[in-house]
Structure formats: structure tokens, C-alpha cells
Design a protein around this motif. Structure first.
Motif, PDB file in Angstrom:
ATOM      1  N   LEU A 118     -22.260 -45.562   5.302  1.00 44.49           N
ATOM      2  CA  LEU A 118     -22.054 -46.536   4.226  1.00 44.49           C
ATOM      3  C   LEU A 118     -21.864 -47.942   4.789  1.00 44.49           C
ATOM      4  O   LEU A 118     -22.512 -48.894   4.336  1.00 44.49           O
ATOM      5  N   LYS A 119     -21.018 -48.046   5.801  1.00 43.40           N
ATOM      6  CA  LYS A 119     -20.712 -49.351   6.387  1.00 43.40           C
ATOM      7  C   LYS A 119     -21.928 -49.985   7.041  1.00 43.40           C
ATOM      8  O   LYS A 119     -22.188 -51.182   6.890  1.00 43.40           O
ATOM      9  N   HIS A 120     -22.704 -49.176   7.763  1.00 39.61           N
ATOM     10  CA  HIS A 120     -23.835 -49.700   8.520  1.00 39.61           C
ATOM     11  C   HIS A 120     -25.167 -49.556   7.781  1.00 39.61           C
ATOM     12  O   HIS A 120     -26.220 -49.911   8.311  1.00 39.61           O
ATOM     13  N   ARG A 121     -25.081 -49.023   6.575  1.00 34.41           N
ATOM     14  CA  ARG A 121     -26.271 -48.826   5.744  1.00 34.41           C
ATOM     15  C   ARG A 121     -27.355 -48.075   6.524  1.00 34.41           C
ATOM     16  O   ARG A 121     -28.524 -48.458   6.554  1.00 34.41           O
ATOM     17  N   SER A 122     -26.919 -46.976   7.147  1.00 37.38           N
ATOM     18  CA  SER A 122     -27.851 -46.137   7.889  1.00 37.38           C
ATOM     19  C   SER A 122     -28.209 -44.908   7.049  1.00 37.38           C
ATOM     20  O   SER A 122     -27.413 -44.440   6.231  1.00 37.38           O
ATOM     21  N   LYS A 123     -29.401 -44.376   7.280  1.00 40.03           N
ATOM     22  CA  LYS A 123     -29.901 -43.276   6.459  1.00 40.03           C
ATOM     23  C   LYS A 123     -29.237 -41.952   6.836  1.00 40.03           C
ATOM     24  O   LYS A 123     -29.002 -41.669   8.007  1.00 40.03           O
ATOM     25  N   ILE A 124     -28.939 -41.168   5.810  1.00 39.84           N
ATOM     26  CA  ILE A 124     -28.469 -39.807   6.020  1.00 39.84           C
ATOM     27  C   ILE A 124     -29.719 -38.956   6.216  1.00 39.84           C
ATOM     28  O   ILE A 124     -30.442 -38.639   5.271  1.00 39.84           O
ATOM     29  N   ARG A 125     -30.007 -38.603   7.460  1.00 34.07           N
ATOM     30  CA  ARG A 125     -31.302 -38.006   7.808  1.00 34.07           C
ATOM     31  C   ARG A 125     -31.551 -36.672   7.109  1.00 34.07           C
ATOM     32  O   ARG A 125     -32.682 -36.362   6.727  1.00 34.07           O
ATOM     33  N   SER A 126     -30.513 -35.871   6.949  1.00 37.02           N
ATOM     34  CA  SER A 126     -30.704 -34.547   6.346  1.00 37.02           C
ATOM     35  C   SER A 126     -31.152 -34.635   4.892  1.00 37.02           C
ATOM     36  O   SER A 126     -31.774 -33.706   4.364  1.00 37.02           O
ATOM     37  N   LEU A 127     -30.853 -35.750   4.237  1.00 36.72           N
ATOM     38  CA  LEU A 127     -31.244 -35.943   2.839  1.00 36.72           C
ATOM     39  C   LEU A 127     -32.303 -37.026   2.677  1.00 36.72           C
ATOM     40  O   LEU A 127     -32.859 -37.183   1.581  1.00 36.72           O
ATOM     41  N   ASN A 128     -32.565 -37.757   3.746  1.00 36.81           N
ATOM     42  CA  ASN A 128     -33.458 -38.916   3.717  1.00 36.81           C
ATOM     43  C   ASN A 128     -33.029 -39.902   2.634  1.00 36.81           C
ATOM     44  O   ASN A 128     -33.851 -40.462   1.898  1.00 36.81           O
ATOM     45  N   CYS A 129     -31.731 -40.106   2.538  1.00 31.20           N
ATOM     46  CA  CYS A 129     -31.161 -40.985   1.509  1.00 31.20           C
ATOM     47  C   CYS A 129     -30.111 -41.901   2.127  1.00 31.20           C
ATOM     48  O   CYS A 129     -29.655 -41.679   3.251  1.00 31.20           O
ATOM     49  N   TYR A 130     -29.727 -42.910   1.362  1.00 25.40           N
ATOM     50  CA  TYR A 130     -28.664 -43.824   1.763  1.00 25.40           C
ATOM     51  C   TYR A 130     -27.477 -43.651   0.827  1.00 25.40           C
ATOM     52  O   TYR A 130     -27.650 -43.373  -0.363  1.00 25.40           O
TER      53      TYR A 130
END
Length: 253
Positions: free
Chosen positions: A47-59
Motif C-alpha cells: 500500500l505504501k509503495h504502491r507495489s503490485k500484489i503479484r498473486s492477484l495481479n492487483c494493487y
């Protein structure tokens, strides 16, 4: 505490954003940790770094994230097999994934567009200037028109998996109105529902299905479904689909 356009309050909730479809869901860190197989600390980092959650391919994003950020994340997403086609008589394009973008007339700058939920429909909507006039269309309409073809007489376009946020060409098809109504009556039973206090406008409970909401409140699912459809209270509470809450918070002033 965030307050949506409906006046309700939601604490410690976030938006799960899919840049491939522009779909937005309201989630808590606890719920998302289970979905993604991540710790809450890991999700806070994303959330802080606005990085993607790879397992869901979502932010994961804050509720008050500006619309410009959603556009940036859409533009950042590169989909190798995505095909773009021009929308006639406009400066817009639609893709085979159901994404939209437009070109500015003076600078040719590309702007990715974020669909929204309409006030009378649970489908995503998009406003497109065509021949100088802005047209409010269901987001799947141009995908059908430009990638599939004309809707046969007596049929309507529909989403095969029931998720109206997923406008990929492979998820769209044609169906008779009668069969669609039968499917919709069944599919609403499995959509997440939010229960809101009439006085404080605070979300007091979330249910994974209509059936669960009805059972917990000793009523019938049709009572809650009709209240959502007519935008009125029922058995002393306001009821909304989870997706409605997400969109109202996103577009809150």
C-alpha cells in the motif's frame, strides 16, 4: 474513517484494483491477507509503495486515492495479447480486455479511462464523446460492437461469468432475455452484500452472499434484493452491493 457519497462510514477498508479490467473491490487487510497469501505487514508495504500484489495481479489502494492514480496504473499495465481498436467518430479506443483510452486532440497524449457504476445499473459505464456528443454507454458495449459483432435479434449481450466488471471479449456473449433473467436471479444470491445503519450511515456488517445476509437478519433474500434495487431501506437497515460501496467511495468528493 471515509465517508462515501451515500453518507455511510467505512473504517479500515481499502480498494483492491485490477489494472487489467479496472475492477475495484472493497477489502479489509484481513480479508486480503487470506486472498493473497500475504501478511498484513506485507500488504501495508504494498500500500505504501504502491507495489503490485503479484498473486492477484492487483494493487491495494487507499479509499481516497485520486482518479489520476488509477489512470497511471492502467497505463503502466502492459498486456502482451491486448488488441486495441478505434471507436468510430471519436478520439477513443477500446481493447479486447475491455479497457478504454483516449487521445487528446492538441497534444496526442494518451489518457486511460476508468469506468464507473451507473445509478440504475450494476454494469460499469463509460462516457465517450462521439461526433461531438458525450454518450453514456455500458462499458462492454463497444467491446461487443468492435470485437464480436451485431447482437442477434431477440438476444442481448451478457457476461458469461456473471462479473460485469470483466469486459474481456472472451467473457462476453449473446443470450436470450428470458435466460438472462433466470441467470441473474440466481447470480445475485452469491454477490457480497453490505449492511448499513440507517442513522449513523456506518457499515455494520458484510456478508459474502445474499443468503448469508438474509439468514443473519431473519428475512428473505428477495426483501434485501428489492431494497437494493429500489435504493430504500429494509428491516431497519440500508443495503448495498459491495461493488456499489467501492464505486461511491472512489468518486466521493
Amino acid at each position: 474513517m471515509n465517508i462515501g457519497t451515500g453518507g455511510f462510514k467505512v473504517a479500515k477498508q481499502f480498494i483492491l484494483f485490477d489494472p487489467r479490467t479496472a475492477e475495484r473491490k472493497v477489502v479489509t487487510l484481513g480479508l486480503l491477507a487470506g486472498m493473497a497469501g500475504r501478511t498484513k505487514e506485507g500488504l501495508r508495504y504494498a500500500l505504501k509503495h504502491r507495489s503490485k500484489i503479484r498473486s492477484l495481479n492487483c494493487y491495494i489502494l487507499d479509499m481516497n486515492t485520486p482518479l489520476s492514480v488509477y489512470r497511471e496504473l492502467l497505463a503502466k499495465e502492459v498486456i502482451p495479447d491486448e488488441v486495441w481498436r478505434d471507436i468510430p467518430d471519436s478520439l477513443w479506443q477500446v481493447s479486447s480486455y475491455g479497457r478504454y483510452r483516449s487521445r487528446t486532440r492538441r497534444t496526442n497524449r494518451i489518457i486511460y479511462r476508468v469506468p464507473y457504476y451507473g445509478t440504475k445499473d450494476t454494469s460499469y459505464m463509460i462516457g465517450i464523446p462521439i461526433n461531438g456528443k458525450r454518450q453514456q454507454l455500458r462499458a462492454h458495449e463497444k467491446v461487443v460492437e468492435l470485437f464480436i459483432g451485431e447482437v442477434p435479434k431477440g438476444y442481448v449481450a451478457y457476461h458469461k461469468n456473471g462479473n460485469k466488471a470483466k469486459n474481456h471479449v472472451d467473457n462476453l456473449g449473446f443470450i436470450s432475455r428470458k435466460e438472462l433473467m433466470q441467470r441473474q436471479a440466481t447470480s445475485t444470491q452469491f454477490k457480497p452484500v453490505m449492511q448499513i445503519d440507517e442513522v449513523t450511515k456506518e457499515v455494520i456488517a458484510e456478508y459474502r452472499t445474499m443468503k448469508a445476509a438474509a439468514q443473519a437478519n431473519f428475512t428473505d433474500g428477495s426483501v434485501i434484493r428489492q431494497a437494493i434495487k429500489e435504493k430504500r431501506s429494509a428491516i431497519g437497515f440500508i443495503w448495498k452491493w459491495e461493488e456499489q460501496v467501492a464505486d461511491e467511495l472512489l468518486y466521493a468528493d
